[in-house]
Design a protein around this motif. Sequence first.
Motif, PDB file in Angstrom:
ATOM      1  N   TYR A  12     121.158 -17.173  22.612  1.00 37.28           N
ATOM      2  CA  TYR A  12     122.787 -17.442  22.417  1.00 37.28           C
ATOM      3  C   TYR A  12     123.194 -18.511  23.259  1.00 37.28           C
ATOM      4  O   TYR A  12     123.513 -19.853  22.550  1.00 37.28           O
ATOM      5  N   TYR A  13     122.107 -18.847  23.788  1.00 32.54           N
ATOM      6  CA  TYR A  13     121.897 -20.196  24.710  1.00 32.54           C
ATOM      7  C   TYR A  13     122.156 -21.528  23.436  1.00 32.54           C
ATOM      8  O   TYR A  13     122.519 -22.521  23.781  1.00 32.54           O
ATOM      9  N   GLY A  14     121.266 -21.241  22.883  1.00 30.09           N
ATOM     10  CA  GLY A  14     120.103 -22.248  21.467  1.00 30.09           C
ATOM     11  C   GLY A  14     121.640 -22.003  20.013  1.00 30.09           C
ATOM     12  O   GLY A  14     121.983 -23.136  19.849  1.00 30.09           O
ATOM     13  N   VAL A  15     121.858 -20.902  20.509  1.00 33.65           N
ATOM     14  CA  VAL A  15     123.158 -21.172  19.833  1.00 33.65           C
ATOM     15  C   VAL A  15     124.611 -22.396  19.927  1.00 33.65           C
ATOM     16  O   VAL A  15     124.894 -22.946  18.580  1.00 33.65           O
ATOM     17  N   ASN A  16     124.579 -22.359  21.394  1.00 32.52           N
ATOM     18  CA  ASN A  16     125.584 -22.528  22.320  1.00 32.52           C
ATOM     19  C   ASN A  16     125.340 -24.473  21.986  1.00 32.52           C
ATOM     20  O   ASN A  16     126.008 -25.631  21.669  1.00 32.52           O
ATOM     21  N   LEU A  17     123.886 -24.216  22.708  1.00 32.55           N
ATOM     22  CA  LEU A  17     123.368 -25.696  22.574  1.00 32.55           C
ATOM     23  C   LEU A  17     123.367 -26.644  21.414  1.00 32.55           C
ATOM     24  O   LEU A  17     124.014 -28.324  21.308  1.00 32.55           O
ATOM     25  N   GLY A  18     123.381 -26.650  19.944  1.00 31.77           N
ATOM     26  CA  GLY A  18     123.641 -26.491  18.445  1.00 31.77           C
ATOM     27  C   GLY A  18     125.066 -26.921  18.787  1.00 31.77           C
ATOM     28  O   GLY A  18     125.259 -27.923  17.856  1.00 31.77           O
ATOM     29  N   ALA A  19     125.883 -25.877  18.588  1.00 28.56           N
ATOM     30  CA  ALA A  19     127.065 -26.290  18.668  1.00 28.56           C
ATOM     31  C   ALA A  19     127.829 -28.059  19.511  1.00 28.56           C
ATOM     32  O   ALA A  19     128.720 -28.412  18.947  1.00 28.56           O
ATOM     33  N   PHE A  20     127.001 -27.646  20.566  1.00 27.58           N
ATOM     34  CA  PHE A  20     127.307 -28.800  21.822  1.00 27.58           C
ATOM     35  C   PHE A  20     127.835 -29.388  20.917  1.00 27.58           C
ATOM     36  O   PHE A  20     128.183 -30.760  21.393  1.00 27.58           O
ATOM     37  N   TRP A  21     126.082 -29.870  20.675  1.00 24.59           N
ATOM     38  CA  TRP A  21     125.284 -30.689  20.174  1.00 24.59           C
ATOM     39  C   TRP A  21     126.532 -32.030  19.001  1.00 24.59           C
ATOM     40  O   TRP A  21     126.425 -32.672  18.682  1.00 24.59           O
ATOM     41  N   ALA A  22     126.979 -30.822  18.250  1.00 21.78           N
ATOM     42  CA  ALA A  22     127.150 -31.089  17.231  1.00 21.78           C
ATOM     43  C   ALA A  22     128.282 -32.279  16.734  1.00 21.78           C
ATOM     44  O   ALA A  22     128.378 -32.840  16.571  1.00 21.78           O
ATOM     45  N   GLY A  23     129.378 -31.334  18.157  1.00 19.73           N
ATOM     46  CA  GLY A  23     130.524 -31.957  18.059  1.00 19.73           C
ATOM     47  C   GLY A  23     130.228 -34.033  18.649  1.00 19.73           C
ATOM     48  O   GLY A  23     130.878 -33.815  18.435  1.00 19.73           O
ATOM     49  N   ILE A  24     129.370 -33.851  19.537  1.00 18.06           N
ATOM     50  CA  ILE A  24     129.454 -35.377  20.678  1.00 18.06           C
ATOM     51  C   ILE A  24     128.635 -35.780  18.834  1.00 18.06           C
ATOM     52  O   ILE A  24     128.753 -37.073  19.257  1.00 18.06           O
ATOM     53  N   LEU A  25     127.819 -35.942  18.864  1.00 16.10           N
ATOM     54  CA  LEU A  25     126.800 -37.031  17.836  1.00 16.10           C
ATOM     55  C   LEU A  25     127.774 -37.065  15.745  1.00 16.10           C
ATOM     56  O   LEU A  25     127.441 -37.910  15.363  1.00 16.10           O
ATOM     57  N   CYS A  26     128.101 -35.928  15.824  1.00 23.48           N
ATOM     58  CA  CYS A  26     128.116 -35.477  14.131  1.00 23.48           C
ATOM     59  C   CYS A  26     129.309 -36.409  14.221  1.00 23.48           C
ATOM     60  O   CYS A  26     130.204 -37.188  13.140  1.00 23.48           O
ATOM     61  N   GLY A  27     130.763 -35.686  15.093  1.00 24.93           N
ATOM     62  CA  GLY A  27     131.881 -36.212  15.795  1.00 24.93           C
ATOM     63  C   GLY A  27     132.177 -38.238  15.680  1.00 24.93           C
ATOM     64  O   GLY A  27     132.110 -38.484  15.267  1.00 24.93           O
ATOM     65  N   TRP A  28     130.591 -38.342  16.335  1.00 30.48           N
ATOM     66  CA  TRP A  28     130.633 -39.776  17.202  1.00 30.48           C
ATOM     67  C   TRP A  28     130.217 -40.368  15.471  1.00 30.48           C
ATOM     68  O   TRP A  28     131.028 -41.053  15.410  1.00 30.48           O
ATOM     69  N   LEU A  29     129.325 -39.932  15.265  1.00 24.83           N
ATOM     70  CA  LEU A  29     128.823 -40.391  13.627  1.00 24.83           C
ATOM     71  C   LEU A  29     129.562 -40.513  12.891  1.00 24.83           C
ATOM     72  O   LEU A  29     130.351 -41.734  11.905  1.00 24.83           O
ATOM     73  N   GLY A  30     130.497 -39.384  12.484  1.00 23.41           N
ATOM     74  CA  GLY A  30     131.165 -39.296  11.288  1.00 23.41           C
ATOM     75  C   GLY A  30     132.973 -40.633  11.802  1.00 23.41           C
ATOM     76  O   GLY A  30     133.169 -41.649  10.450  1.00 23.41           O
ATOM     77  N   GLU A  31     132.861 -40.826  12.714  1.00 24.49           N
ATOM     78  CA  GLU A  31     134.344 -41.354  13.021  1.00 24.49           C
ATOM     79  C   GLU A  31     134.190 -43.041  13.437  1.00 24.49           C
ATOM     80  O   GLU A  31     135.027 -43.904  13.248  1.00 24.49           O
ATOM     81  N   THR A  32     133.188 -43.408  14.124  1.00 23.11           N
ATOM     82  CA  THR A  32     132.794 -44.843  13.950  1.00 23.11           C
ATOM     83  C   THR A  32     131.936 -45.278  13.050  1.00 23.11           C
ATOM     84  O   THR A  32     131.993 -46.794  12.835  1.00 23.11           O
ATOM     85  N   ILE A  33     130.520 -44.424  12.626  1.00 21.84           N
ATOM     86  CA  ILE A  33     129.955 -44.680  11.402  1.00 21.84           C
ATOM     87  C   ILE A  33     130.807 -44.931   9.945  1.00 21.84           C
ATOM     88  O   ILE A  33     130.929 -45.855   9.145  1.00 21.84           O
ATOM     89  N   GLY A  34     131.201 -43.725   9.712  1.00 21.20           N
ATOM     90  CA  GLY A  34     131.406 -43.440   8.183  1.00 21.20           C
ATOM     91  C   GLY A  34     131.402 -41.725   8.548  1.00 21.20           C
ATOM     92  O   GLY A  34     130.428 -40.965   8.725  1.00 21.20           O
ATOM     93  N   TRP A  35     132.003 -41.202   7.317  1.00 21.20           N
ATOM     94  CA  TRP A  35     131.944 -39.897   7.501  1.00 21.20           C
ATOM     95  C   TRP A  35     130.631 -39.702   7.020  1.00 21.20           C
ATOM     96  O   TRP A  35     130.201 -38.137   6.795  1.00 21.20           O
ATOM     97  N   TRP A  36     130.380 -40.284   5.920  1.00 27.93           N
ATOM     98  CA  TRP A  36     128.735 -40.184   5.057  1.00 27.93           C
ATOM     99  C   TRP A  36     127.305 -39.442   6.406  1.00 27.93           C
ATOM    100  O   TRP A  36     126.802 -39.081   6.354  1.00 27.93           O
ATOM    101  N   ALA A  37     128.063 -40.406   7.431  1.00 27.91           N
ATOM    102  CA  ALA A  37     126.711 -40.369   8.611  1.00 27.91           C
ATOM    103  C   ALA A  37     127.342 -39.166   9.376  1.00 27.91           C
ATOM    104  O   ALA A  37     126.158 -38.166   9.993  1.00 27.91           O
ATOM    105  N   GLY A  38     128.386 -39.132   9.533  1.00 28.58           N
ATOM    106  CA  GLY A  38     128.181 -37.752  10.415  1.00 28.58           C
ATOM    107  C   GLY A  38     128.213 -36.085   9.850  1.00 28.58           C
ATOM    108  O   GLY A  38     126.676 -35.150   9.777  1.00 28.58           O
ATOM    109  N   PHE A  39     127.962 -36.045   8.071  1.00 30.37           N
ATOM    110  CA  PHE A  39     127.983 -34.954   7.262  1.00 30.37           C
ATOM    111  C   PHE A  39     126.232 -35.902   7.508  1.00 30.37           C
ATOM    112  O   PHE A  39     125.780 -34.317   7.308  1.00 30.37           O
ATOM    113  N   GLY A  40     126.054 -36.145   7.131  1.00 25.64           N
ATOM    114  CA  GLY A  40     124.157 -36.414   6.932  1.00 25.64           C
ATOM    115  C   GLY A  40     123.583 -35.437   7.475  1.00 25.64           C
ATOM    116  O   GLY A  40     122.558 -35.650   7.855  1.00 25.64           O
TER     117      GLY A  40
END
Length: 631
Positions: free
Chosen positions: A236-264
């Motif tokens: 369950y640490y692994g579960v939350n580690l994935g969720a933690f970095w999801a918001g940090i990286l996918c969120g940042w990429l999606g908002e600063t580069i493009g939706w496609w980058a976050g979803f990609g």
Amino acid sequence: MSFIIVLGAFITALTMIPVVMQLRDQPRGLIIVFFAETWERFSYYGMRALLIFYLTQHFLFDDKVAAGRYGAYTTMVALLPLAGGIIADRILGVRKAVAFGCLLLVAGHLTMAMEGRPAQNILTTHGHAYAVQTEGRASTRKVRLEVDGKPYAFRSQPDGGLDIKGLPAGASIPSHLAKADYQISVVGRDALHANLLFLALSLIVMGVAFLKTSPLVAQMYGRDDPRRAGGFTLFYYGVNLGAFWAGILCGWLGETIGWWAGFGAAAAGMIAGYLVFIIGKPLLDGAGEPPDPARLAQKVAGPISREHLIYAGALLGVGGVNLLMRQSAVVGGALSIVTVAALIYLGLYMARKCTPVERRRIGLAFVLMLGSVVFWTLFEQAGSSLSLFADRNTNLTILASPLRLPLFGHTVFFGSKVMLAAAGLTPDQVWWIDMTMTSSQTQSINPGFILIGAPIFAALWAYLGRRQADPPPMFKFGIALLQVGAGFLFLVWGAQFADAQYRLPLYFLVGAYLLHTTGELCLSPVGLAVVSRLSPAALVATILAMWSLSSSWARFIGGKIASMASSDTVGGQVLDPAAALHSALQVFTWIGAAGMAFGVVFLVAGPFIRRWGEDADEATDPAGTRMAPGT
């Protein structure tokens, strides 16, 4: 450089040290499941961090429609794993189910990355049409009205009128438009990509239904293996580690580069999880294999085996999910029918075959389910109304004023992009640390607190357990409900500190998420384990199905509540932040009060109905621990 990314790396490094050390003492296959689940959660929560913004800003769905679509989607995500789990356990085998789920998720995320042309708003007044220009995404989004070939900022008034700022004399429209003098419509909503959106979400729903790796963890340990509790904690640490970095990286990429980058990025994470799982298959030591391989391989229609039939049925099921998600009312109707049928069956069974003691235990289980529905209904606002609140009514700058520090002959500038520009500097003149969060990055706050707080709470419950002082489930549920309600009321209280743009300081949102997280850590280790122990052996599967239904109801009701906090938007941006703040706080006030009221009821009623559990073993089981946000 983003301060949030640096902080995320620090938290990960700090919390990963004991995890890496403990993984060495666990079964070899745990590390494979650990990383597969980490990447799966990264992909799922990365997509979820962006979804509400994608719906409201790319496709320009209004808040109510977007919240309804989001609620229907999360409801299906909670509901379908019940069927997927049965298929995996009894026919397909967990390993094959996980691999198939990975592929469906990859397909879903890649389809999400095909964003297409954004929709556009058109303002029509007195027979003339004016285009609404948009630039940026989420918290960086800017909306302008094009008048006579030039863009102008505009905002709505409390009476529904529009004020166009800086409009010169002699412009083709007046600087103020009364509510009755204009209409705003949506044009250019790409039908192909809108359909691809729902196809993508349906693929993800079906993928999540099959991709449940926790049974693999259970199969790696004997019933009395002393490493079992530690193994689930690491998982369950692994579960939350994935969720933690999801918001940090996918969120940042999606908002600063493009939706496609976050979803990609979410798709890339799922591909990584799939490769880890496939390459690491030998380390699983046979865990998760089909219960009857010969029956699974048996031909049922010409060259088509039973295994192929399952895959084909799942793909056909994607179409059914697609239809359901387009009509949230249909999802509610389907939930109602299934729930009523389950309650009738359970009621008849209890009346005919259960003893009075068993009936009381089942009654206690249903009380706990009610508490769970209330808690997760409020908690699930994170991906909808709280995300929009972060975007529209929260100042996402971490520092109130910039900070400069000399380092190795250079100046390190801590501040926002606006602060950097106000200082007359550019990023190439200083070492700039961006001290802002993106709206979607706020989704990382909850799992980040879990990474830090879960070991503390686990140690607390163990300490109290050794002294025979571990609180009963009703008490933990009551405390959890008080905290999730208090989180919303904390935001309501913080409204008095809003700035001139009607934005609360960031620490109020962080404080709300902290209260929600500590509430989660009180409730999540109890729920499923205690409910299953309260059930008679012949009803365990039925009670677990009811628990799954309760989770689905929480997501469905949560979507309805989120729609109540909606605001009018143009170009995906609210033009009256004061009205948006007022609308959100109204909803937060009553759901916060409701959460706390349920908490008080649970605390008061706990001593009276605790005896309903009689001799049921209420010790928590690590296999039932639920430490992932909204899983």
